[in-house]
Each structure stands twice: as structure tokens, then as C-alpha cells.
Design a protein around this motif. Structure first.
Motif, PDB file in Angstrom:
ATOM      1  N   THR A   4       0.816  -1.218   0.000  1.00 27.72           N
ATOM      2  CA  THR A   4       0.000   0.000   0.000  1.00 27.72           C
ATOM      3  C   THR A   4       0.846   1.263   0.000  1.00 27.72           C
ATOM      4  OG1 THR A   4      -0.189  -0.154   2.422  1.00 27.72           O
ATOM      5  CG2 THR A   4      -1.948  -1.135   1.113  1.00 27.72           C
ATOM      6  N   VAL A   5       1.963   1.271   0.741  1.00 29.03           N
ATOM      7  CA  VAL A   5       2.802   2.479   0.820  1.00 29.03           C
ATOM      8  C   VAL A   5       3.535   2.727  -0.490  1.00 29.03           C
ATOM      9  CG1 VAL A   5       4.833   3.495   1.904  1.00 29.03           C
ATOM     10  CG2 VAL A   5       3.070   2.464   3.320  1.00 29.03           C
ATOM     11  N   LEU A   6       4.238   1.694  -0.994  1.00 33.99           N
ATOM     12  CA  LEU A   6       4.978   1.880  -2.241  1.00 33.99           C
ATOM     13  C   LEU A   6       4.040   2.020  -3.440  1.00 33.99           C
ATOM     14  CD1 LEU A   6       8.022  -0.567  -1.955  1.00 33.99           C
ATOM     15  CD2 LEU A   6       8.057   1.925  -1.978  1.00 33.99           C
ATOM     16  N   ILE A  64       6.330   7.710  -8.598  1.00 29.85           N
ATOM     17  CA  ILE A  64       7.578   7.106  -9.054  1.00 29.85           C
ATOM     18  C   ILE A  64       8.641   8.158  -9.364  1.00 29.85           C
ATOM     19  CG2 ILE A  64       6.975   7.058 -11.505  1.00 29.85           C
ATOM     20  CD1 ILE A  64       8.772   4.307  -9.478  1.00 29.85           C
ATOM     21  N   HIS A  65       8.223   9.352  -9.745  1.00 32.28           N
ATOM     22  CA  HIS A  65       9.189  10.411 -10.036  1.00 32.28           C
ATOM     23  C   HIS A  65       9.889  10.893  -8.762  1.00 32.28           C
ATOM     24  CE1 HIS A  65       7.842  10.568 -14.171  1.00 32.28           C
ATOM     25  NE2 HIS A  65       6.592  10.694 -13.765  1.00 32.28           N
ATOM     26  N   LEU A 106       3.263  -1.707  -8.799  1.00 30.51           N
ATOM     27  CA  LEU A 106       2.072  -0.862  -8.852  1.00 30.51           C
ATOM     28  C   LEU A 106       2.446   0.600  -9.106  1.00 30.51           C
ATOM     29  CD1 LEU A 106       0.014  -2.331  -5.862  1.00 30.51           C
ATOM     30  CD2 LEU A 106      -0.429  -2.649  -8.299  1.00 30.51           C
ATOM     31  N   ALA A 107       3.532   1.068  -8.457  1.00 28.54           N
ATOM     32  CA  ALA A 107       3.969   2.452  -8.656  1.00 28.54           C
ATOM     33  C   ALA A 107       4.464   2.672 -10.080  1.00 28.54           C
ATOM     34  CB  ALA A 107       5.065   2.802  -7.650  1.00 28.54           C
ATOM     35  N   LEU A 108       5.206   1.695 -10.624  1.00 29.56           N
ATOM     36  CA  LEU A 108       5.765   1.830 -11.970  1.00 29.56           C
ATOM     37  C   LEU A 108       4.676   1.802 -13.045  1.00 29.56           C
ATOM     38  CD1 LEU A 108       8.916  -0.481 -11.670  1.00 29.56           C
ATOM     39  CD2 LEU A 108       8.934   1.984 -12.073  1.00 29.56           C
ATOM     40  N   THR A 109       3.675   0.965 -12.854  1.00 33.60           N
ATOM     41  CA  THR A 109       2.633   0.801 -13.876  1.00 33.60           C
ATOM     42  C   THR A 109       1.472   1.770 -13.699  1.00 33.60           C
ATOM     43  OG1 THR A 109       1.542  -0.908 -12.545  1.00 33.60           O
ATOM     44  CG2 THR A 109       3.187  -1.637 -14.164  1.00 33.60           C
ATOM     45  N   GLY A 110       1.371   2.349 -12.511  1.00 36.85           N
ATOM     46  CA  GLY A 110       0.253   3.254 -12.260  1.00 36.85           C
ATOM     47  C   GLY A 110      -1.059   2.542 -12.010  1.00 36.85           C
ATOM     48  N   ILE A 111      -1.002   1.236 -11.797  1.00 33.72           N
ATOM     49  CA  ILE A 111      -2.215   0.455 -11.547  1.00 33.72           C
ATOM     50  C   ILE A 111      -2.739   0.744 -10.138  1.00 33.72           C
ATOM     51  CG2 ILE A 111      -3.145  -1.876 -11.249  1.00 33.72           C
ATOM     52  CD1 ILE A 111      -1.165  -2.825 -13.360  1.00 33.72           C
ATOM     53  N   THR A 112      -4.027   0.953 -10.025  1.00 34.24           N
ATOM     54  CA  THR A 112      -4.673   1.150  -8.733  1.00 34.24           C
ATOM     55  C   THR A 112      -5.459  -0.101  -8.366  1.00 34.24           C
ATOM     56  OG1 THR A 112      -4.909   3.525  -9.143  1.00 34.24           O
ATOM     57  CG2 THR A 112      -6.301   2.565  -7.415  1.00 34.24           C
ATOM     58  N   LEU A 113      -5.198  -0.633  -7.207  1.00 36.08           N
ATOM     59  CA  LEU A 113      -5.889  -1.837  -6.769  1.00 36.08           C
ATOM     60  C   LEU A 113      -7.367  -1.540  -6.533  1.00 36.08           C
ATOM     61  CD1 LEU A 113      -3.330  -3.274  -4.188  1.00 36.08           C
ATOM     62  CD2 LEU A 113      -3.802  -4.154  -6.479  1.00 36.08           C
ATOM     63  N   LEU A 170      10.473   8.857  -6.296  1.00 37.04           N
ATOM     64  CA  LEU A 170      11.341   7.753  -5.907  1.00 37.04           C
ATOM     65  C   LEU A 170      12.670   7.802  -6.655  1.00 37.04           C
ATOM     66  CD1 LEU A 170       8.831   4.761  -5.814  1.00 37.04           C
ATOM     67  CD2 LEU A 170       9.967   5.812  -3.860  1.00 37.04           C
ATOM     68  N   LEU A 171      12.587   7.951  -7.988  1.00 40.73           N
ATOM     69  CA  LEU A 171      13.784   7.903  -8.821  1.00 40.73           C
ATOM     70  C   LEU A 171      14.338   9.310  -9.012  1.00 40.73           C
ATOM     71  CD1 LEU A 171      12.434   5.350 -11.474  1.00 40.73           C
ATOM     72  CD2 LEU A 171      13.679   4.891  -9.343  1.00 40.73           C
ATOM     73  N   SER A 172      14.966   9.830  -7.968  1.00 41.74           N
ATOM     74  CA  SER A 172      15.475  11.197  -7.971  1.00 41.74           C
ATOM     75  C   SER A 172      16.882  11.227  -7.404  1.00 41.74           C
ATOM     76  CB  SER A 172      14.564  12.102  -7.138  1.00 41.74           C
ATOM     77  OG  SER A 172      14.560  11.674  -5.783  1.00 41.74           O
ATOM     78  N   ALA A 173      17.484  12.430  -7.391  1.00 42.49           N
ATOM     79  CA  ALA A 173      18.820  12.582  -6.798  1.00 42.49           C
ATOM     80  C   ALA A 173      18.804  12.215  -5.320  1.00 42.49           C
ATOM     81  CB  ALA A 173      19.307  14.018  -6.986  1.00 42.49           C
ATOM     82  N   ASN A 174      17.663  12.416  -4.675  1.00 48.21           N
ATOM     83  CA  ASN A 174      17.548  12.032  -3.265  1.00 48.21           C
ATOM     84  C   ASN A 174      17.775  10.537  -3.080  1.00 48.21           C
ATOM     85  OD1 ASN A 174      16.028  14.507  -3.825  1.00 48.21           O
ATOM     86  ND2 ASN A 174      15.497  14.457  -1.643  1.00 48.21           N
ATOM     87  N   LEU A 175      17.358   9.744  -4.076  1.00 43.75           N
ATOM     88  CA  LEU A 175      17.544   8.299  -3.994  1.00 43.75           C
ATOM     89  C   LEU A 175      19.024   7.937  -3.984  1.00 43.75           C
ATOM     90  CD1 LEU A 175      16.491   5.397  -4.036  1.00 43.75           C
ATOM     91  CD2 LEU A 175      16.333   5.557  -6.526  1.00 43.75           C
ATOM     92  N   ILE A 176      19.823   8.617  -4.794  1.00 43.24           N
ATOM     93  CA  ILE A 176      21.266   8.342  -4.835  1.00 43.24           C
ATOM     94  C   ILE A 176      21.901   8.659  -3.484  1.00 43.24           C
ATOM     95  CG2 ILE A 176      23.450   8.972  -5.921  1.00 43.24           C
ATOM     96  CD1 ILE A 176      21.880   9.568  -8.475  1.00 43.24           C
ATOM     97  N   ALA A 177      21.529   9.798  -2.898  1.00 44.62           N
ATOM     98  CA  ALA A 177      22.070  10.184  -1.594  1.00 44.62           C
ATOM     99  C   ALA A 177      21.643   9.187  -0.525  1.00 44.62           C
ATOM    100  CB  ALA A 177      21.619  11.592  -1.230  1.00 44.62           C
ATOM    101  N   SER A 178      20.389   8.744  -0.581  1.00 49.12           N
ATOM    102  CA  SER A 178      19.890   7.776   0.395  1.00 49.12           C
ATOM    103  C   SER A 178      20.598   6.434   0.255  1.00 49.12           C
ATOM    104  CB  SER A 178      18.382   7.597   0.232  1.00 49.12           C
ATOM    105  OG  SER A 178      17.693   8.799   0.489  1.00 49.12           O
TER     106      SER A 178
END
Length: 313
Positions: A50-52, A57-58, A182-189, A60-68
């Protein structure tokens, strides 16, 4: 700053409730095991989906991700080297030590701090992704390998497939992968699926905190079971080395500045997650080490985060 204090207060109250229930003999060691197993096998995977699944997704895949990711790698590597080469801990204990120093409390504490202290709950997403899709599967795969030693007569081919499929048989890893898909595909349960998942996922954090509170009451005095120098070293890696690594990588490697730089640094300084205690309980490795580090790190992270916020604002 009120968001930081409110997050810590929430954690403390539920842990205190677990302690009180153990003191009153309403819950015991058996209940602690049931709560931990429920969180590991059922509630946490549902929470990850549910959280992810609803995370942008934008973000998630950011410069912040590299630092994390960088801060997680630096902290985990330092802890593993200390635990294995200096303290001579077992392989299982070493994994738990790595978790203690790099696995931040991104859920029940990170979310409120990101929302109320940093102003945007999505800021926690890169660290959450780094942990759920890199740190957690790696560590749990090793722990699974230790816990499930193949039969001596197992063929090489079968052994290869056992090792390859092991991460996909771990409930937390599966939940994380489903959430990311789910985040990558944009599918909503559909509501009929999402509603019960959300309800069950809501059990994860309270179950972990109650189990931890029971351990504080029944598992011996915190700080009296593990060598103090080892607990102190892991706490120092968690609250000092990891945020410093996040700041340096963010500022000088990926060019973060201002509020984004503050966010990755503060999030890296969050205390060790309760999940680590659940992992330790599940695999019976480093249980007291995880408990003591979580206890000390949670207390000391309050001044650490306040100092970081003061320095970077």
C-alpha cells in the motif's frame, strides 16, 4: 519541530504500552513472538504494497535516492566490517548489526517527520525505496541462507535455483516488489483488495512496537546484555556517520541543496527501525543487540535531528 516530537511521542507511548502489558502479565514472551511473526509474515508485506503502490515514481527515482542509497551503503559497510572483522560476530549477528546502523525508521517515525517537520511526506520515499528494495532483500537473503541450509546431497542446479529464488520467497521482499510494480505501472488496486490490505498493513507498526515493549520488560535491562562499546559504535554509525554520508553525497555528488539537502540528511539521522527487531526475532540472530541499539538510537536521535535542522536552516 513539533512533528519530530510528536513522532517520537507516538512511538514511546506504544512501546510503553507493550512494557505495561508485560508487567501486568497480560502479554508474555509467547505473545511477543506472535506479534513479531504477524508483523513479518502478514502486516508488513501488506503495508509495503500500500505504501509503495501509492508513491509517485518520479519522487522515488530522484537525486535524493542516490544520496539515500549512498548513506545506507556507507553505514552498512562500516557496521559489517566492525562486526565481522573486529568483534568477530557470527554472520547472522553481522547482518543485524548492518541493519542496526543503516535501516532507518522511515515508516512510523519518518513519515510524520517528513510530513510535519519537512513539509512533504513524499520526501521519505527515496530512503524507503533504498531500504525495501536493496538493504532489506540483501540482508534477509543472507539470513534465509543461514536459517535454511540445503541438504548435503542437493545438486548444484537445484542449489542455484534455491539461492536465486530465496529473495522472492521472503514476504517482505515480495510485498515491496508488488508495491514497486504498482507504482511503476500506475495500476490502482480495486477497493475490495486495497481496503483489507490497508487494514492489515495498519497492524504492522503497532505489532512491532508492542513486541519491542514486551522485550524491554522481559528480555533483561537494555545496555546490560551486549558489550556497551558495540552498541555505542553502531549507534554512532547510525546517528553520525550515516547523516554525514547523506549530506556529503547529496551536496557534492548529486548537487542537492536547500530543503532537499536538509531532507536527506535528517532522514538519514532517523533512529534504527523497529523492523530490525522483528527481523532479529524472526531469525533468532542478534535479538538483544537490535533491541539495545534501537533503544539508545531512538533516544539520542532527538537531539541529533534538532542539531542537524539547526545547522542546515
Amino acid at each position: 519541530m513539533l512533528g519530530v516530537l510528536a513522532g517520537f511521542a507516538t512511538i514511546g507511548i506504544i512501546i510503553g504500552l507493550g512494557f505495561l502489558l508485560a508487567q501486568l502479565k497480560i502479554l508474555d514472551v509467547t505473545a511477543q513472538g506472535v506479534l513479531s511473526r504477524t508483523a513479518f509474515y502478514v502486516a508488513s508485506p501488506a503495508l509495503m504494497i500500500t505504501v509503495l503502490g501509492r508513491t509517485d515514481i518520479h519522487r522515488l527515482l530522484s537525486a535524493n535516492l542516490i544520496a539515500s542509497l549512498g548513506s545506507v551503503a556507507v553505514a552498512a559497510t562500516a557496521a559489517v566490517l566492525l562486526a565481522r572483522l573486529v568483534w568477530r560476530r557470527t554472520a547472522g549477528d553481522t547482518v543485524i548489526a548492518g541493519f542496526c546502523s543503516a535501516y532507518v525508521n522511515a515508516g512510523n517515525l519518518g513519515l510524520p517527520i517528513a510530513a510535519y517537520a519537512l513539509g512533504d511526506a513524499a520526501l521519505i520515499a527515496p530512503m524507503l525505496l533504498a531500504q525495501l528494495l536493496v538493504l532489506q532483500p540483501s540482508g534477509l537473503t543472507i539470513l534465509d541462507g543461514i536459517a535454511h541450509t540445503p541438504h548435503p546431497g542437493t545438486s548444484r542446479g537445484r542449489l542455484f535455483w534455491i539461492r536465486l529464488s530465496r529473495p522472492f520467497r521472503n514476504p517482505l521482499a515480495v510485498g515491496s516488489l508488488v508495491g514497486l510494480a504498482l507504482a511503476l505501472t500506475g495500476i490502482t488496486l480495486p477497493v475490495a483488495i486495497n481496503a483489507p490490505l490497508t487494514l492489515v498493513g495498519g497492524m504492522a507498526v503497532p505489532s512491532m512496537l508492542l513486541a519491542y515493549g514486551i522485550s524491554l520488560r522481559l528480555g533483561g535491562r537494555p545496555g546490560g546484555s551486549e558489550p556497551p562499546v558495540q552498541v555505542a559504535s553502531l549507534v554512532a554509525i547510525k546517528l553520525l556517520l550515516q547523516p554525514v554520508a547523506a549530506y556529503l553525497i547529496g551536496a557534492y555528488l548529486v548537487g542537492l541543496e536547500g530543503h532537499d539537502l536538509l531532507a536527506v540528511t535528517v532522514i538519514a539521522a532517523l533512529p534504527t527501525a523497529q523492523n530490525v527487531f522483528t527481523f532479529a526475532m524472526r531469525y533468532d540472530r542478534g535479538v538483544l543487540l537490535a533491541r539495545d541499539v534501537i533503544f539508545v538510537a531512538t533516544i539520542l536521535s532527538v537531539p541529533a535531528i534538532i542539531v542537524i535542522t539547526w545547522l542546515l536552516t
